[in-house]
Design a protein around this motif. Structure first.
Motif, PDB file in Angstrom:
ATOM      1  N   ASP A   1      38.621  31.876  50.736  1.00 21.44           N
ATOM      2  CA  ASP A   1      37.748  31.986  49.545  1.00 21.44           C
ATOM      3  C   ASP A   1      38.549  32.460  48.336  1.00 21.44           C
ATOM      4  N   LEU A   2      39.452  33.408  48.579  1.00 20.63           N
ATOM      5  CA  LEU A   2      40.251  33.945  47.469  1.00 20.63           C
ATOM      6  C   LEU A   2      41.227  32.892  46.943  1.00 20.63           C
ATOM      7  N   ARG A   3      41.773  32.083  47.842  1.00 21.48           N
ATOM      8  CA  ARG A   3      42.689  31.005  47.395  1.00 21.48           C
ATOM      9  C   ARG A   3      41.912  30.007  46.534  1.00 21.48           C
ATOM     10  N   GLN A   4      40.685  29.721  46.958  1.00 24.31           N
ATOM     11  CA  GLN A   4      39.836  28.801  46.188  1.00 24.31           C
ATOM     12  C   GLN A   4      39.501  29.422  44.821  1.00 24.31           C
ATOM     13  N   ALA A   5      39.211  30.729  44.814  1.00 24.78           N
ATOM     14  CA  ALA A   5      38.904  31.423  43.540  1.00 24.78           C
ATOM     15  C   ALA A   5      40.111  31.344  42.612  1.00 24.78           C
ATOM     16  N   LYS A   6      41.288  31.542  43.170  1.00 26.36           N
ATOM     17  CA  LYS A   6      42.523  31.471  42.361  1.00 26.36           C
ATOM     18  C   LYS A   6      42.666  30.082  41.718  1.00 26.36           C
ATOM     19  N   THR A   7      42.393  29.031  42.505  1.00 27.57           N
ATOM     20  CA  THR A   7      42.503  27.673  41.963  1.00 27.57           C
ATOM     21  C   THR A   7      41.529  27.473  40.804  1.00 27.57           C
ATOM     22  N   VAL A   8      40.305  27.954  40.979  1.00 33.96           N
ATOM     23  CA  VAL A   8      39.282  27.787  39.928  1.00 33.96           C
ATOM     24  C   VAL A   8      39.686  28.568  38.671  1.00 33.96           C
ATOM     25  N   LEU A   9      40.131  29.798  38.856  1.00 38.14           N
ATOM     26  CA  LEU A   9      40.474  30.647  37.700  1.00 38.14           C
ATOM     27  C   LEU A   9      41.717  30.105  36.991  1.00 38.14           C
ATOM     28  N   ASP A  10      42.747  29.730  37.747  1.00 35.27           N
ATOM     29  CA  ASP A  10      44.001  29.258  37.146  1.00 35.27           C
ATOM     30  C   ASP A  10      43.782  28.023  36.271  1.00 35.27           C
ATOM     31  N   ALA A  11      42.743  27.238  36.622  1.00 36.27           N
ATOM     32  CA  ALA A  11      42.498  25.999  35.871  1.00 36.27           C
ATOM     33  C   ALA A  11      41.739  26.255  34.565  1.00 36.27           C
ATOM     34  N   ALA A  12      41.317  27.501  34.326  1.00 34.37           N
ATOM     35  CA  ALA A  12      40.434  27.753  33.180  1.00 34.37           C
ATOM     36  C   ALA A  12      41.133  27.541  31.842  1.00 34.37           C
ATOM     37  N   ARG A  13      42.367  28.038  31.712  1.00 33.45           N
ATOM     38  CA  ARG A  13      43.165  27.787  30.493  1.00 33.45           C
ATOM     39  C   ARG A  13      44.633  27.702  30.912  1.00 33.45           C
ATOM     40  N   PRO A  14      45.398  26.775  30.336  1.00 35.14           N
ATOM     41  CA  PRO A  14      46.733  26.520  30.884  1.00 35.14           C
ATOM     42  C   PRO A  14      47.889  27.353  30.331  1.00 35.14           C
ATOM     43  N   THR A  15      47.789  27.887  29.116  1.00 35.83           N
ATOM     44  CA  THR A  15      49.006  28.417  28.488  1.00 35.83           C
ATOM     45  C   THR A  15      49.313  29.865  28.863  1.00 35.83           C
ATOM     46  N   ALA A  16      48.306  30.729  28.910  1.00 37.01           N
ATOM     47  CA  ALA A  16      48.559  32.153  29.181  1.00 37.01           C
ATOM     48  C   ALA A  16      48.982  32.362  30.634  1.00 37.01           C
ATOM     49  N   VAL A  17      50.240  32.778  30.820  1.00 38.11           N
ATOM     50  CA  VAL A  17      50.749  32.946  32.185  1.00 38.11           C
ATOM     51  C   VAL A  17      50.130  34.172  32.853  1.00 38.11           C
ATOM     52  N   ASN A  18      49.581  35.076  32.047  1.00 35.86           N
ATOM     53  CA  ASN A  18      48.952  36.285  32.595  1.00 35.86           C
ATOM     54  C   ASN A  18      47.842  35.931  33.585  1.00 35.86           C
ATOM     55  N   LEU A  19      47.243  34.757  33.417  1.00 34.90           N
ATOM     56  CA  LEU A  19      46.148  34.331  34.289  1.00 34.90           C
ATOM     57  C   LEU A  19      46.662  34.154  35.721  1.00 34.90           C
ATOM     58  N   SER A  20      47.624  33.263  35.897  1.00 31.08           N
ATOM     59  CA  SER A  20      48.110  33.005  37.269  1.00 31.08           C
ATOM     60  C   SER A  20      48.914  34.203  37.783  1.00 31.08           C
ATOM     61  N   TRP A  21      49.510  34.963  36.870  1.00 30.49           N
ATOM     62  CA  TRP A  21      50.225  36.173  37.286  1.00 30.49           C
ATOM     63  C   TRP A  21      49.235  37.145  37.957  1.00 30.49           C
ATOM     64  N   ALA A  22      48.066  37.294  37.336  1.00 28.99           N
ATOM     65  CA  ALA A  22      47.057  38.218  37.887  1.00 28.99           C
ATOM     66  C   ALA A  22      46.465  37.685  39.192  1.00 28.99           C
ATOM     67  N   THR A  23      46.119  36.396  39.213  1.00 34.54           N
ATOM     68  CA  THR A  23      45.489  35.870  40.438  1.00 34.54           C
ATOM     69  C   THR A  23      46.484  35.905  41.610  1.00 34.54           C
ATOM     70  N   SER A  24      47.770  35.636  41.322  1.00 35.09           N
ATOM     71  CA  SER A  24      48.774  35.696  42.396  1.00 35.09           C
ATOM     72  C   SER A  24      48.880  37.121  42.932  1.00 35.09           C
ATOM     73  N   ARG A  25      48.925  38.075  41.994  1.00 39.62           N
ATOM     74  CA  ARG A  25      49.069  39.477  42.405  1.00 39.62           C
ATOM     75  C   ARG A  25      47.896  39.907  43.298  1.00 39.62           C
ATOM     76  N   PHE A  26      46.670  39.477  42.946  1.00 35.18           N
ATOM     77  CA  PHE A  26      45.500  39.887  43.733  1.00 35.18           C
ATOM     78  C   PHE A  26      45.442  39.169  45.076  1.00 35.18           C
ATOM     79  N   LEU A  27      45.836  37.893  45.071  1.00 35.05           N
ATOM     80  CA  LEU A  27      45.837  37.169  46.347  1.00 35.05           C
ATOM     81  C   LEU A  27      46.873  37.778  47.294  1.00 35.05           C
ATOM     82  N   GLN A  28      48.052  38.081  46.750  1.00 37.15           N
ATOM     83  CA  GLN A  28      49.106  38.681  47.591  1.00 37.15           C
ATOM     84  C   GLN A  28      48.646  40.027  48.149  1.00 37.15           C
ATOM     85  N   MET A  29      47.940  40.789  47.323  1.00 33.64           N
ATOM     86  CA  MET A  29      47.455  42.096  47.788  1.00 33.64           C
ATOM     87  C   MET A  29      46.484  41.906  48.970  1.00 33.64           C
TER      88      MET A  29
END
Ligand code: MRU
Length: 363
Positions: free
Chosen positions: A86-114
């Motif tokens: 579910d969290l991997r799916q959430a990450k995919t949905v969130l990462d697709a929301a806006r493409p330029t700000a790297v902080n987005l995927s940086w945050a989702t990766s950090r939370f998924l890894q945790m």
């Protein structure tokens, strides 16, 4: 403002957790209306990022962090394998929301890894969900603290009585609080530098006119609103001492992606011998990207350009091209201000060390 909206007496809150939901100030309505919206599902948060209810690279990162926490809270599953899916799916949905700000995927990766680490250690679903929520709240507090550190470093290069030209909104509203480039402005103001800010209106969404002007006026920081195209004249007349903006992504060589128009400012600044700084948390640096040409540039709706506050300002059916960001090559930047200090050329080296220091891997 009511107290629950405030970070300090004059600084608005951007995003926070209360009553089992993520709350955000709806930035599309500012400054005319201060409206709070809340979300308890990932799709809603992704849409809020895409439609710019919440915007600005670090604030998008904070929204994504809460998005991951919400995904875990809402997950009815009993086994951790399904929770992680579910969290991997959430990450995919969130990462697709806006493409330029790297902080987005940086945050989702950090939370998924945790979550993966906790699951690996044998934590239960409810324990992981609780830990992710606590981490999202810590993420917000950490972002504010990082911004304050950036502000202190940046204030050192702001001359007494400086006229600062600022682009877009990089303030409390663009972060979890305090701001990046606007954090430097705040710190210089508090340090008694008697600064004045030229606030670019920032077409097409007017983040400068609507948000930066509002934030600065709340704090009585001297400012004037100017149209974006006034910058050349102001510089030529000697009315600008330093240019400050933020960034949504920084490549390893120091090229920065920021709000459309930043590149123009940086070239103008160099032509007039004016220092130009990008102000970014180290989380915005992406060492795996060699240069700015690899940064994805978001294109937004034609409506943002062909209409103003919903009123058409161009011929019907006009063709519009609306890139939301541009790339400023590093050679136009005097320095890149981070929470780990100011990085100067050669940026490959200085940015690498700043990133390592932030991760506790460099002295
Ligand atoms: O399209 P926006 O409003 O999200 O763009 C914001 C900016 O360009 C900011 O300058 C950037 O995110 C860095 S400062 C927090």
């Amino acid at each position: 403002m009511t107290p629950d909206l405030q970070l300090s007496m004059t600084t608005p809150r951007t995003i926070w957790w209360a009553d089992g939901k993520v709350h955000m100030i709806d930035q599309r309505q500012l400054p005319q209306t201060v409206e709070i919206v809340d979300f308890d599902d990932v799709q809603g948060i992704a849409l809020a990022i895409n439609e710019m209810v919440v915007r600005g690279a670090p604030a998008i990162g904070a929204a994504a962090a809460f998005g991951m926490a919400v995904a875990a809270q809402g997950s009815p599953v009993a086994d951790t394998a399904t929770l992680l899916a579910d969290l991997r799916q959430a990450k995919t949905v969130l990462d697709a929301a806006r493409p330029t700000a790297v902080n987005l995927s940086w945050a989702t990766s950090r939370f998924l890894q945790m979550a993966e680490r906790l699951a690996g250690d044998g934590a239960m679903v409810n324990e992981i969900a609780k830990a992710l929520l606590a981490e999202a709240e810590a993420f917000v507090a950490q972002d504010i603290e990082i911004n304050q550190r950036m502000g202190r470093h940046g204030a050192e290069v702001i001359p007494q009585g400086a006229n600062i030209l600022h682009h877009c909104n990089t303030g409390s509203l663009a972060t979890a609080g305090y701001g990046t480039a606007l954090g430097v402005v705040r710190a210089a103001h508090v340090a008694g530098k008697h600064i004045h800010v030229w606030v670019d209106e920032t077409r097409p969404r007017l983040q400068g006119a609507r948000l930066t002007a509002w934030e600065l006026m709340l704090e009585d920081i001297p400012m004037h609103l100017v149209v974006d195209s006034a910058s050349g004249l102001l510089m030529r007349q000697g009315k600008v001492d330093v240019v400050l903006f933020g960034a949504d992504r920084v490549a390893a060589n120091g090229d920065v992606a920021n709000k459309i128009g930043s590149y123009n400012l940086a070239i103008l600044a160099q032509e007039h011998g004016i220092p130009c700084y990008a102000v970014v948390p180290t989380s915005t640096i992406e060492p795996t990207l060699a240069d700015g040409d690899q940064i994805p540039i978001e294109e937004r709706s034609w409506l943002e350009v062909a209409t103003l506050a919903g009123v058409p300002v161009a011929p019907n059916d006009v063709l519009v091209y609306n890139p939301a960001f541009d790339i400023t090559p590093h050679r136009y930047l005097t320095g890149i201000i981070t929470e780990e200090g100011i990085c100067y050329p050669p940026f490959e080296q200085s940015l690498k060390h700043a990133k390592l220091r932030a991760e506790g891997r460099d002295s």
